[in-house]
Design a protein around this motif. Sequence first.
Motif, PDB file in Angstrom:
ATOM      1  N   PHE A 107       1.043  -1.034   0.233  1.00  0.00           N
ATOM      2  CA  PHE A 107      -0.012  -0.155   0.124  1.00  0.00           C
ATOM      3  C   PHE A 107       0.569   1.392   0.191  1.00  0.00           C
ATOM      4  CE2 PHE A 107      -1.944  -3.475   1.625  1.00  0.00           C
ATOM      5  CZ  PHE A 107      -3.523  -3.381   0.935  1.00  0.00           C
ATOM      6  N   ALA A 108       2.460   1.337  -0.286  1.00  0.00           N
ATOM      7  CA  ALA A 108       3.009   2.065   0.295  1.00  0.00           C
ATOM      8  C   ALA A 108       3.398   2.176  -1.476  1.00  0.00           C
ATOM      9  CB  ALA A 108       4.471   2.168   0.886  1.00  0.00           C
ATOM     10  N   PHE A 109       4.259   1.507  -2.449  1.00  0.00           N
ATOM     11  CA  PHE A 109       4.354   1.659  -3.941  1.00  0.00           C
ATOM     12  C   PHE A 109       3.516   2.457  -4.507  1.00  0.00           C
ATOM     13  CE2 PHE A 109       7.548  -2.389  -2.099  1.00  0.00           C
ATOM     14  CZ  PHE A 109       8.302  -1.119  -2.682  1.00  0.00           C
ATOM     15  N   ALA A 110       3.391   2.958  -4.970  1.00  0.00           N
ATOM     16  CA  ALA A 110       2.401   3.181  -6.256  1.00  0.00           C
ATOM     17  C   ALA A 110       2.808   3.651  -7.465  1.00  0.00           C
ATOM     18  CB  ALA A 110       2.095   4.831  -5.813  1.00  0.00           C
ATOM     19  N   GLY A 111       4.022   3.413  -7.925  1.00  0.00           N
ATOM     20  CA  GLY A 111       3.663   3.587  -9.240  1.00  0.00           C
ATOM     21  C   GLY A 111       3.517   2.563 -10.305  1.00  0.00           C
ATOM     22  N   ASP A 112       3.814   2.856 -11.445  1.00  0.00           N
ATOM     23  CA  ASP A 112       3.009   2.146 -12.509  1.00  0.00           C
ATOM     24  C   ASP A 112       2.556   0.766 -12.338  1.00  0.00           C
ATOM     25  OD1 ASP A 112       3.132   3.912 -14.301  1.00  0.00           O
ATOM     26  OD2 ASP A 112       4.780   2.876 -15.555  1.00  0.00           O
ATOM     27  N   VAL A 113       3.380  -0.369 -11.745  1.00  0.00           N
ATOM     28  CA  VAL A 113       2.914  -1.501 -11.518  1.00  0.00           C
ATOM     29  C   VAL A 113       1.698  -1.638 -10.498  1.00  0.00           C
ATOM     30  CG1 VAL A 113       3.480  -4.262 -10.186  1.00  0.00           C
ATOM     31  CG2 VAL A 113       5.177  -2.572 -12.319  1.00  0.00           C
ATOM     32  N   TYR A 114       1.829  -0.841  -9.540  1.00  0.00           N
ATOM     33  CA  TYR A 114       1.279  -1.099  -8.544  1.00  0.00           C
ATOM     34  C   TYR A 114      -0.603  -0.337  -9.255  1.00  0.00           C
ATOM     35  CZ  TYR A 114       4.639  -2.246  -6.182  1.00  0.00           C
ATOM     36  OH  TYR A 114       5.817  -3.726  -6.152  1.00  0.00           O
ATOM     37  N   THR A 115      -0.631   0.589  -9.699  1.00  0.00           N
ATOM     38  CA  THR A 115      -1.304   1.080 -10.057  1.00  0.00           C
ATOM     39  C   THR A 115      -2.191  -0.249 -11.238  1.00  0.00           C
ATOM     40  OG1 THR A 115      -0.276   3.147 -11.447  1.00  0.00           O
ATOM     41  CG2 THR A 115      -2.434   3.342 -12.101  1.00  0.00           C
ATOM     42  N   GLY A 116      -1.868  -1.094 -11.931  1.00  0.00           N
ATOM     43  CA  GLY A 116      -2.616  -1.958 -12.456  1.00  0.00           C
ATOM     44  C   GLY A 116      -2.676  -3.225 -11.542  1.00  0.00           C
ATOM     45  N   LEU A 117      -2.158  -3.092 -10.225  1.00  0.00           N
ATOM     46  CA  LEU A 117      -2.328  -4.084  -8.836  1.00  0.00           C
ATOM     47  C   LEU A 117      -3.776  -3.351  -7.794  1.00  0.00           C
ATOM     48  CD1 LEU A 117      -1.262  -6.094  -6.777  1.00  0.00           C
ATOM     49  CD2 LEU A 117      -0.254  -5.119  -5.660  1.00  0.00           C
ATOM     50  N   GLU A 118      -3.751  -2.145  -8.136  1.00  0.00           N
ATOM     51  CA  GLU A 118      -4.962  -1.578  -6.736  1.00  0.00           C
ATOM     52  C   GLU A 118      -4.704  -2.654  -5.423  1.00  0.00           C
ATOM     53  OE1 GLU A 118      -8.091   0.208 -10.172  1.00  0.00           O
ATOM     54  OE2 GLU A 118      -7.507  -2.690 -11.162  1.00  0.00           O
TER      55      GLU A 118
ATOM     56  N   HIS B  88       2.520  -0.040 -20.206  1.00  0.00           N
ATOM     57  CA  HIS B  88       1.944  -1.029 -20.241  1.00  0.00           C
ATOM     58  C   HIS B  88       2.143  -1.944 -20.214  1.00  0.00           C
ATOM     59  CE1 HIS B  88      -0.030   1.997 -22.791  1.00  0.00           C
ATOM     60  NE2 HIS B  88       0.240   1.569 -23.663  1.00  0.00           N
ATOM     61  N   ALA B  89       3.462  -2.467 -20.103  1.00  0.00           N
ATOM     62  CA  ALA B  89       4.076  -3.791 -19.379  1.00  0.00           C
ATOM     63  C   ALA B  89       3.987  -3.950 -17.987  1.00  0.00           C
ATOM     64  CB  ALA B  89       5.743  -4.360 -20.262  1.00  0.00           C
ATOM     65  N   LYS B  90       4.667  -2.835 -17.649  1.00  0.00           N
ATOM     66  CA  LYS B  90       4.680  -2.339 -16.246  1.00  0.00           C
ATOM     67  C   LYS B  90       3.328  -2.902 -15.770  1.00  0.00           C
ATOM     68  CE  LYS B  90       8.633   0.835 -15.842  1.00  0.00           C
ATOM     69  NZ  LYS B  90       8.862   2.021 -15.688  1.00  0.00           N
ATOM     70  N   LYS B  91       2.623  -1.515 -16.201  1.00  0.00           N
ATOM     71  CA  LYS B  91       0.849  -1.366 -15.295  1.00  0.00           C
ATOM     72  C   LYS B  91       0.913  -3.133 -15.299  1.00  0.00           C
ATOM     73  CE  LYS B  91      -3.718   0.036 -15.352  1.00  0.00           C
ATOM     74  NZ  LYS B  91      -4.421   1.338 -16.247  1.00  0.00           N
ATOM     75  N   ALA B  92       0.597  -4.212 -16.659  1.00  0.00           N
ATOM     76  CA  ALA B  92       0.276  -5.111 -17.333  1.00  0.00           C
ATOM     77  C   ALA B  92       0.845  -6.365 -15.940  1.00  0.00           C
ATOM     78  CB  ALA B  92       0.458  -6.042 -18.255  1.00  0.00           C
ATOM     79  N   ARG B  93       2.098  -5.928 -15.523  1.00  0.00           N
ATOM     80  CA  ARG B  93       2.705  -6.956 -14.113  1.00  0.00           C
ATOM     81  C   ARG B  93       1.831  -7.212 -12.697  1.00  0.00           C
ATOM     82  NH1 ARG B  93       8.911  -4.640 -15.971  1.00  0.00           N
ATOM     83  NH2 ARG B  93       9.066  -6.228 -16.933  1.00  0.00           N
ATOM     84  N   GLY B  94       1.629  -5.753 -12.317  1.00  0.00           N
ATOM     85  CA  GLY B  94       0.610  -5.414 -11.951  1.00  0.00           C
ATOM     86  C   GLY B  94      -0.666  -6.167 -11.651  1.00  0.00           C
TER      87      GLY B  94
END
Length: 249
Positions: free
Chosen positions: A77-88, A201-207
């Motif tokens: 809940f602390a990380f907020a980059g592209d990956v964590y946008t995808g993770l929500e 897109h790949a970073k967000k998709a990982r999340g």
Amino acid sequence: MIAVLSPAKTLDYESALPKLEPTTPRFADEAKTLAHAAAHLTQKKLSELMHISPALAKLNADRYRDFDTLPERPAMFAFAGDVYTGLEAKTLDEAAVDYAQDHVRMLSGLYGLLRPLDLMRPYRLEMGTRWAPRKTKLTDWWGDRIAKVLADDVEAEGSGTILNLASQEYWAAADGKLPSSIRVVAIDFREGEAQKFVSFHAKKARGMVARWLVEHRVGDIEGIKGFDSDGYAYDAAGSSDAQFRFVRK
């Protein structure tokens, strides 16, 4: 199966948190050692090492100086980059968060290996940094410690499999240091008819894959082939035993 993510440079220590029972990082002492050593670096040196602006160098110099008194927050809940946008993470239900605690790990330059509910303080220290106490590279300082704990987690989880959703920079902390009995499967994301790789897109998709895993309680690597969020679909022709490819139009 354990899914492994990279951390994020962007952090969130302001938004509201759901009710959680946080845990203590396994490498809390190592994080404190690194932070205290980094506190002796000048702002100029931090700027050079991390390739960041003077303003960001000052922010991180202040963080290292005051590290022991900084606020703590569960890592997922602390990380907020592209990956964590995808993770929500904030929209996951309690059962999904509990599953993530057992099946998701985040590599970290400062904390080594984090579970989703491990408390962390704000920091910036990338795994590729060419600095560490008594070493020339951070990966040398960590040695095989991260890989050993990750291997223990995989053994405790029972599948014998790691889903590698981390960047090459962070995966280097474990690459080549895990027991040969552990299967590692990476994910490749492609876009359009030309199947281009697009980093954002790949970073967000990982999340999104990590979220899909914990929402569907996927325990077997073959189950990941069913991932279909945001228009992605498994591409059998472009995949191998060591790397699954997902493509979207």
